[in-house]
Design a protein around this motif. Structure first.
Motif, PDB file in Angstrom:
ATOM      1  N   ASP A 262     -20.021  19.430   8.530  1.00  0.00           N
ATOM      2  CA  ASP A 262     -21.161  20.368   8.674  1.00  0.00           C
ATOM      3  C   ASP A 262     -22.793  20.442   8.713  1.00  0.00           C
ATOM      4  N   ASP A 263     -23.142  20.359   7.397  1.00  0.00           N
ATOM      5  CA  ASP A 263     -24.346  20.073   6.893  1.00  0.00           C
ATOM      6  C   ASP A 263     -24.958  18.538   7.636  1.00  0.00           C
ATOM      7  N   LEU A 264     -24.680  18.036   7.259  1.00  0.00           N
ATOM      8  CA  LEU A 264     -23.959  16.412   7.866  1.00  0.00           C
ATOM      9  C   LEU A 264     -24.936  16.099   9.676  1.00  0.00           C
ATOM     10  N   LEU A 265     -24.560  16.926  10.342  1.00  0.00           N
ATOM     11  CA  LEU A 265     -24.302  17.629  11.620  1.00  0.00           C
ATOM     12  C   LEU A 265     -25.195  18.539  12.003  1.00  0.00           C
ATOM     13  N   ARG A 266     -25.672  19.173  11.632  1.00  0.00           N
ATOM     14  CA  ARG A 266     -26.733  20.078  11.395  1.00  0.00           C
ATOM     15  C   ARG A 266     -28.295  19.314  11.317  1.00  0.00           C
ATOM     16  N   ASP A 267     -28.129  18.666  10.723  1.00  0.00           N
ATOM     17  CA  ASP A 267     -29.636  17.517   9.995  1.00  0.00           C
ATOM     18  C   ASP A 267     -29.813  16.247  10.868  1.00  0.00           C
ATOM     19  N   VAL A 268     -28.652  16.355  11.799  1.00  0.00           N
ATOM     20  CA  VAL A 268     -28.348  15.061  13.136  1.00  0.00           C
ATOM     21  C   VAL A 268     -29.410  15.645  14.152  1.00  0.00           C
ATOM     22  N   VAL A 269     -28.802  17.166  14.283  1.00  0.00           N
ATOM     23  CA  VAL A 269     -29.292  17.806  15.110  1.00  0.00           C
ATOM     24  C   VAL A 269     -30.650  18.353  15.375  1.00  0.00           C
ATOM     25  N   SER A 270     -30.842  18.750  14.497  1.00  0.00           N
ATOM     26  CA  SER A 270     -32.506  19.430  14.214  1.00  0.00           C
ATOM     27  C   SER A 270     -33.387  18.077  14.423  1.00  0.00           C
ATOM     28  N   ARG A 271     -32.630  16.761  14.135  1.00  0.00           N
ATOM     29  CA  ARG A 271     -33.910  15.489  14.453  1.00  0.00           C
ATOM     30  C   ARG A 271     -33.414  14.977  16.332  1.00  0.00           C
ATOM     31  N   LEU A 272     -32.886  15.854  16.386  1.00  0.00           N
ATOM     32  CA  LEU A 272     -32.988  15.482  17.858  1.00  0.00           C
ATOM     33  C   LEU A 272     -34.033  16.392  19.108  1.00  0.00           C
ATOM     34  N   PRO A 273     -34.526  15.749  20.580  1.00  0.00           N
ATOM     35  CA  PRO A 273     -35.314  16.276  20.824  1.00  0.00           C
ATOM     36  C   PRO A 273     -34.776  17.708  21.514  1.00  0.00           C
TER      37      PRO A 273
END
Length: 410
Positions: free
Chosen positions: A46-57
């Motif tokens: 989850d922590d890695l996915l949150r980081d990915v999502v936060s970098r998206l437009p």
């Protein structure tokens, strides 16, 4: 000039272009399933996915909630990154009200924290936007925004004041303000995390900048660009390392208490050609300050009047550093522009006279040299005569009889 302008642009928030539109039936690489049909991305922690999502437009980040139940809560639990550029898609880019409504929904729906919020692409000048911005400012303060840019995408506004709640955002690490009138600081927080403060086309009251510097103990970089400023700027800050003053006039710029800024080395990016009168404080008996002084003075190539207060605080006067001053390279303004030098709190120490020898060697256009003695030295006729005699010995015949002056300090 081009290099300087490019450097100035680094102080502006980066504007990301809207994502490209694809024709009907076109597929992006991200939409193409893996050859074996296994969804390996959803298997990430989850922590890695949150980081990915936060970098998206932001638009794409919010849409990930529709992918599967595994993704449903990730966008709301990831730090928010919002740029209004990501919301300016047709037809919203033609309808500011729709773009503003989208910004409001995102700020209200996301629980925070807000990693970065950049509102730079549409005008905030209308009455409707003023009401919106007042609510947005409250949400930004309550949800811990760290990187904030507020730029009116229109001509500079004179009279449109920054909402007071913006100065309640104590979590700020970076703040960019463009085209605002900056007046009231009542209720402002202490910005213990603020590292960068950048202001463009602003109209500042006399106390605004002083207050921001006093409330920002960790501030490292300050930029004031094309702005209306107070007549006197007093720079204070134990962490302040860099200041950019671009097309913004001030009668006086005083580095009052900024030790890291005072160690600036002269370079094309740190030279301030507009300064004509410079005042500073230096202990001629401390090598660290003596070594810094020529480098700092080289940042001001067009000085015509120089004031130096000879200080003794911190360390006692001791060494006179004659070798350093004999070998120091010439300073441009001493050779070409300076006409008057005043040394305050002069005591007649050997270290002070070694600096005067440096002046005598390089100051080609000097017309007046005034030594303002301490009261103790001036009260003794013998001490005052001794200082005058030594002063003539250094450069009397070279400079002429009308150049020197000795006075008592206030």
């Amino acid at each position: 000039m081009a290099a300087v302008f490019e450097g100035m642009l680094e102080w502006f928030p980066r504007r990301r272009p809207p994502p490209p539109r694809t024709s009907a039936g076109a597929h992006s690489i991200a939409a193409t399933p893996a050859a074996d049909g296994v969804d390996r991305i959803s298997a990430l922690p989850d922590d890695l996915l949150r980081d990915v999502v936060s970098r998206l437009p932001v638009r794409d980040g919010a849409r990930t909630a529709a992918l599967a139940s595994r993704w449903r809560g990730l966008w709301r639990s990831a730090p928010l990154v919002l740029s209004d550029a990501d919301l300016r898609l047709p037809p919203a880019e033609l309808e500011p009200a729709r773009a503003a409504a989208a910004v409001g929904r995102v700020l209200a729906d996301h629980p925070g924290p807000f990693r970065a919020v950049h509102l730079t692409h549409f005008s905030l000048a209308s009455v409707e936007r003023e009401r919106d911005l007042a609510e947005w400012a409250r949400l930004l303060a309550d949800k811990g925004v760290q990187d904030l840019a507020l730029l009116n995408d229109s001509s500079p506004i004179r009279g449109r004041r920054l909402p007071a709640d913006i100065l309640r955002c104590a979590s700020l690490c970076r703040l960019f303000l463009g085209s605002w009138t900056l007046r009231d600081t009542t209720g402002a927080e202490v910005f213990n995390q603020l590292k960068e403060l950048r202001m463009f086309s602003t109209d500042m009251s006399d106390g605004f900048l002083d207050h921001m510097l006093a409330c920002s103990p960790e501030l490292e970089a300050l930029a004031v660009i094309v702005s209306r400023m107070p007549k006197r700027i007093c720079l204070r800050g134990q962490s302040l390392q860099c200041m950019l003053l671009w097309m913004s006039a001030a009668d006086e710029l005083a580095v009052v208490d900024a030790p890291r800024l005072a160690e600036t080395k002269a370079s094309p990016s740190s030279i301030v050609p507009s300064v004509k009168i410079l005042a500073l404080r230096a202990n001629f008996g401390v090598f660290k300050e003596v070594n810094m002084l020529p480098s700092f003075l080289r940042c001001f190539p067009n000085i015509d009047t120089l004031h130096i207060e000879s200080a003794i605080d911190g360390e006692a006067m001791g060494r006179h550093h004659a070798k350093f001053w004999r070998e120091a390279h010439p300073i441009k303004f001493l050779k070409s522009t300076v006409e008057k030098i005043v040394i305050h709190e002069f005591r007649g120490d050997r270290s002070e006279f070694e600096f005067l020898k440096f002046i005598a060697k390089h100051a080609k256009k000097l017309q007046a040299l005034l030594l303002v003695l301490t009261r103790e030295k001036f009260a003794s006729a013998e001490e005052a005569d001794k200082i005058t005699h030594e002063l003539w010995a250094i450069g009397g015949s070279k400079w002429g009889q009308q150049m020197f002056g000795v006075a008592v300090g206030a």
